[in-house]
Motif scaffolding. Sequence first.
Motif, short mmCIF file in Angstrom:
data_model
loop_
_atom_site.label_atom_id
_atom_site.label_comp_id
_atom_site.label_asym_id
_atom_site.label_seq_id
_atom_site.Cartn_x
_atom_site.Cartn_y
_atom_site.Cartn_z
N THR A 149 -5.50 -27.25 11.95
CA THR A 149 -6.71 -26.48 11.69
C THR A 149 -7.27 -25.92 12.98
OG1 THR A 149 -8.78 -26.51 10.42
CG2 THR A 149 -8.30 -28.44 11.80
N LYS A 206 -9.77 -22.63 15.06
CA LYS A 206 -9.87 -21.18 15.16
C LYS A 206 -8.74 -20.55 15.97
CE LYS A 206 -14.92 -21.12 14.71
NZ LYS A 206 -16.21 -20.72 15.35
N ARG A 232 -11.44 -23.88 1.28
CA ARG A 232 -12.72 -23.41 1.82
C ARG A 232 -13.43 -22.46 0.85
NH1 ARG A 232 -13.45 -19.37 7.02
NH2 ARG A 232 -15.74 -19.38 7.09
N ARG A 261 -7.73 -22.69 8.85
CA ARG A 261 -9.01 -22.99 9.47
C ARG A 261 -9.90 -23.85 8.57
NH1 ARG A 261 -11.62 -17.82 12.58
NH2 ARG A 261 -9.76 -17.13 13.74
N ASN A 262 -10.87 -24.49 9.22
CA ASN A 262 -11.93 -25.20 8.50
C ASN A 262 -11.40 -26.21 7.50
OD1 ASN A 262 -13.11 -21.99 8.67
ND2 ASN A 262 -14.33 -23.60 9.61
#
Length: 222
Positions: free
Chosen positions: A57, A59, A159, A187-188
């Motif tokens: 994960t 950015k 997400r 991501r996230n």
Amino acid sequence: MTDETPANPAPDAPSASTGKPAPDDARHAMKMAKKKAARDKIMATKTDEKGLVIVHTGKGKGKSSAAFGMIFRCIAHGFPTAVVQFIKGGMATGERALIQERFSDLCEFHAMGEGFTWETQDRSRDIEMAQAAWAKAKELIRDPRHRMVLLDEINIAIRYDYVDAAEVAAFLAAEKPPMTHVVLTGRNAAEALIEAADLVTEMELVKHPFRSGVKAQAGVEF
């Protein structure tokens, strides 16, 4: 003293007559020997093997790239694997082309996404496709033949509430075969998945060419 004789010879230089190592080299060898002994002692205690839940994960770039690196490692060892793409299925990628053309006997590849949600602009369709991808993922994970199953960009689907994080974590805990590795990227990552995982890597963004006006390029991004 001649012009060829150094005024201040290095004190740790090897002796030309004896050929013995310089004191610095001897100290280094002794230090590394101690480090190796300590490392070997630690490694001797690591005897277990198990199928891992792995989360990539953050950015930074490289989440899917690192995951596909592990898929190709498994392929190189002759291990059956599988890939389910939750988002990127709408675009051609180098790894997809290579696997389908050369390694389809060792890797099932299911590109089931239709692009990012801002491209499809159809939430109900996105949810339908993500649920279909999750159903396929469960089928592949349940098959104990698969050494590794990659769920590419599933974190994004979670997400956006297309797939339930708690359901994914519960399924992995209850139904994943003991020696199957499952890799989840995007991501996230949900806290439930981070808690359930054995290995979590967060890719940190330091610089990215996109910010300088450079578009995604074949061989780097896809």
